[in-house]
Structures are given as structure tokens and as C-alpha cells.
Write a protein that holds these residues in place. Structure first.
Motif, PDB file in Angstrom:
ATOM      1  N   ILE A 141       0.832  -1.200   0.000  1.00 49.78           N
ATOM      2  CA  ILE A 141       0.000   0.000   0.000  1.00 49.78           C
ATOM      3  C   ILE A 141       0.871   1.256   0.000  1.00 49.78           C
ATOM      4  CG2 ILE A 141      -1.786   1.304   1.222  1.00 49.78           C
ATOM      5  CD1 ILE A 141      -2.769  -1.291  -0.020  1.00 49.78           C
ATOM      6  N   CYS A 142       0.549   2.205  -0.861  1.00 49.87           N
ATOM      7  CA  CYS A 142       1.244   3.493  -0.898  1.00 49.87           C
ATOM      8  C   CYS A 142       0.834   4.309   0.322  1.00 49.87           C
ATOM      9  CB  CYS A 142       0.903   4.256  -2.185  1.00 49.87           C
ATOM     10  SG  CYS A 142       1.528   5.950  -2.237  1.00 49.87           S
ATOM     11  N   LYS A 148      -3.266   0.664  -3.691  1.00 45.02           N
ATOM     12  CA  LYS A 148      -2.449  -0.545  -3.764  1.00 45.02           C
ATOM     13  C   LYS A 148      -1.392  -0.382  -4.857  1.00 45.02           C
ATOM     14  CE  LYS A 148      -4.376  -4.577  -3.300  1.00 45.02           C
ATOM     15  NZ  LYS A 148      -5.126  -5.841  -3.566  1.00 45.02           N
ATOM     16  N   ILE A 149      -0.169  -0.812  -4.552  1.00 42.84           N
ATOM     17  CA  ILE A 149       0.918  -0.825  -5.534  1.00 42.84           C
ATOM     18  C   ILE A 149       1.093  -2.258  -6.007  1.00 42.84           C
ATOM     19  CG2 ILE A 149       3.358  -0.371  -5.947  1.00 42.84           C
ATOM     20  CD1 ILE A 149       3.310   1.607  -3.634  1.00 42.84           C
ATOM     21  N   HIS A 153       3.456  -0.736 -11.714  1.00 43.14           N
ATOM     22  CA  HIS A 153       3.218   0.655 -11.339  1.00 43.14           C
ATOM     23  C   HIS A 153       4.539   1.416 -11.267  1.00 43.14           C
ATOM     24  CE1 HIS A 153      -1.005   0.144  -9.297  1.00 43.14           C
ATOM     25  NE2 HIS A 153      -1.056   0.246 -10.611  1.00 43.14           N
ATOM     26  N   LYS A 154       4.500   2.695 -11.628  1.00 38.95           N
ATOM     27  CA  LYS A 154       5.668   3.555 -11.456  1.00 38.95           C
ATOM     28  C   LYS A 154       5.772   3.929  -9.983  1.00 38.95           C
ATOM     29  CE  LYS A 154       5.486   5.587 -16.095  1.00 38.95           C
ATOM     30  NZ  LYS A 154       5.374   6.857 -16.877  1.00 38.95           N
ATOM     31  N   THR A 155       6.924   3.649  -9.400  1.00 38.13           N
ATOM     32  CA  THR A 155       7.083   3.857  -7.966  1.00 38.13           C
ATOM     33  C   THR A 155       8.359   4.617  -7.638  1.00 38.13           C
ATOM     34  OG1 THR A 155       8.161   1.697  -7.739  1.00 38.13           O
ATOM     35  CG2 THR A 155       5.778   1.787  -7.360  1.00 38.13           C
ATOM     36  N   THR A 215       6.389   4.204  -2.630  1.00 38.34           N
ATOM     37  CA  THR A 215       5.200   5.001  -2.928  1.00 38.34           C
ATOM     38  C   THR A 215       4.935   5.031  -4.430  1.00 38.34           C
ATOM     39  OG1 THR A 215       6.425   7.081  -3.190  1.00 38.34           O
ATOM     40  CG2 THR A 215       5.714   6.493  -0.957  1.00 38.34           C
ATOM     41  N   LEU A 216       3.710   5.362  -4.775  1.00 36.33           N
ATOM     42  CA  LEU A 216       3.401   5.618  -6.178  1.00 36.33           C
ATOM     43  C   LEU A 216       4.116   6.892  -6.600  1.00 36.33           C
ATOM     44  CD1 LEU A 216      -0.403   4.781  -6.152  1.00 36.33           C
ATOM     45  CD2 LEU A 216       1.381   3.500  -7.358  1.00 36.33           C
TER      46      LEU A 216
END
Length: 250
Positions: A141-142, A148-149, A153-155, A215-216
Motif C-alpha cells: 500500500i502506498c 495498492k501498488i 506501477h511507477k514507484t 510510494t506511487l
């Protein structure tokens, strides 16, 4: 008028959105064919950076997940021929075809040196960010957005509790130093402190005090540095130095 607008009759936003859709609509490691491939190659042929490979009749266009600075993994276009692989970051492609008018800055020598020292300090702890990213099991979770990651996804690996800038500032304060006191050495993209002991102390200080979260990327960029700004007096001054004796880089 710009090269991109003249060629494709698209403004910068429209062009960026079109490239973005190509990247979004295909999975990582997908091979582009047909119209998407031809559009990408046509774009790259207009640039100095990618034109040679884009004009090669044997070139293949893929979407690859590339690890960038800050331990981020980003899906981007890749031109490939045999063992040669040339990533094409979306932002740089847009900049090549829609160049921004350069505006002269009035940054002082102290401000330029401050930015160089801060960049070196960030580069010195890159391996810590990468190690943290590699330790994370998805999904997670971000902590910024609550979303939700999942894989793909770009993080970003974000500092939580205390920002990177605050950590860097606190370290120098504890050493009774200002940024103008720190001398750098090394090549432009891999500078370190000339004082090797101080450099090792910084790396260990960050390892001990930094706390991370995955994080996102979109949430992290919008958050920024939480409004924190380095105190002006911590940047320091060269005013009392003799310009002929001043040496920042070796």
C-alpha cells in the motif's frame, strides 16, 4: 514552431499523450509492430541522439522496464539491434522534438555549489534506496495515496518522517559545517566529498537515520519535500574567500 509540431501537426501536450498511450497500452518486454513502431521510429529519426539506430533497417522496438536514478523502475521505449540497446525516455524524446526556450538563471556560485553537494550526497546513498526497493514484496500500500501498488506501477522510494533534504542539512549542522565548506572531487556525474572520512560518515548517518517507504511516483511527486527548505545561512558564502584560492572541484 518546433520540429515535432511541424512534422506531426501535434502540439507538445498532444504528442506527449500519444507517446504515453503507446507506452501504457503495451506490457513491458512487448515488441512494437505496425503503426506504433513506425511512429516511434519516425520520432527517433528526427533526433540527433537516436537517429543512427532508428535508421538501421534491423532495429527492433521494445518496451522495457528500466531502472533509473532514485531506484525507480520505469517502463520506456527501447531501440534494439543485437546486443545494442538504446532506451528512449519519454520526457527526453519530447524535449528533443519540442525544445524549451532556455531562460538564463541568476543562481549564485553558492547556490550552484549547494545543488552540486546535495546531488553528490543523494548519489552516495543510492544503493540504500535500491536495497530497500529490492526487499519489498508486492502488492503493498502506498503510504501517501492509500492505493495498492502492484507490479508494473511507477514507484519511488520515499523518505518518510524526515525528508532527504532535512537529513542532509542536519548532518552538516552536527558537523558544524555549511554547504560552502564541503569540497567535492570526481567526475561530474559521480562526485564525492574530497574528505573521505566525512563522506563515509554521511553514508552511515543516512543509513542510521533514514526511513523509507515505497510510494506511487505520482503521489510522491505531488507531495514534494513537504514544504521543507534549506535555511539560507546553511548554504554558506564564498564572499570572504579569495577567488584565486577557491577550489570546489578536483
Amino acid at each position: 514552431m518546433t520540429l515535432g509540431r511541424d512534422t506531426f501537426e501535434l502540439n507538445k501536450t498532444e504528442f506527449s499523450e500519444k507517446i504515453g498511450r503507446i507506452i501504457k497500452n503495451f506490457r513491458a518486454n512487448s515488441k512494437l509492430v505496425g503503426e506504433p513502431k513506425e511512429f516511434v521510429l519516425r520520432c527517433c529519426r528526427l533526433t540527433e541522439r537516436w537517429s543512427k539506430l532508428a535508421n538501421d533497417p534491423e532495429v527492433v522496438v521494445y518496451l522495457r522496464t528500466i531502472e533509473t536514478a532514485g531506484a525507480r523502475r520505469v517502463k520506456m521505449i527501447s531501440l534494439e539491434r543485437g546486443t545494442t540497446k538504446q532506451p528512449v525516455p519519454k520526457a527526453k524524446l519530447v524535449d528533443e522534438l519540442y525544445p524549451v526556450k532556455r531562460i538564463a538563471t541568476s543562481a549564485t556560485p553558492e547556490e550552484k555549489h549547494y545543488n552540486a553537494v546535495k546531488a553528490a550526497m543523494r548519489g552516495g546513498i543510492y544503493y540504500q534506496l535500491k536495497a530497500y526497493r529490492d526487499s519489498i514484496n508486492l502488492p503493498t500500500i502506498c503510504c501517501i495515496t492509500g492505493k495498492k501498488i502492484i507490479p508494473g506501477h511507477k514507484t519511488d522510494v520515499d523518505h518518510i518522517g524526515v525528508t532527504f533534504s532535512e537529513l542532509a542539512d542536519k548532518f552538516l549542522c552536527e558537523k558544524c559545517l555549511k554547504y560552502s565548506d564541503v569540497v567535492l572531487k570526481g567526475p561530474p556525474t559521480a562526485k564525492v566529498f574530497k574528505d573521505a572520512a566525512l563522506w563515509e560518515q554521511w553514508v552511515m548517518y543516512h543509513l542510521e537515520h533514514a526511513r523509507f517507504a515505497l510510494t506511487l511516483a505520482s503521489g510522491n511527486r505531488s507531495k514534494g519535500a513537504d514544504g521543507y527548505c534549506t535555511p539560507e545561512d546553511l548554504i554558506g558564502s564564498f564572499a570572504k574567500e579569495d577567488p584565486e584560492d577557491l577550489a570546489l572541484d578536483f
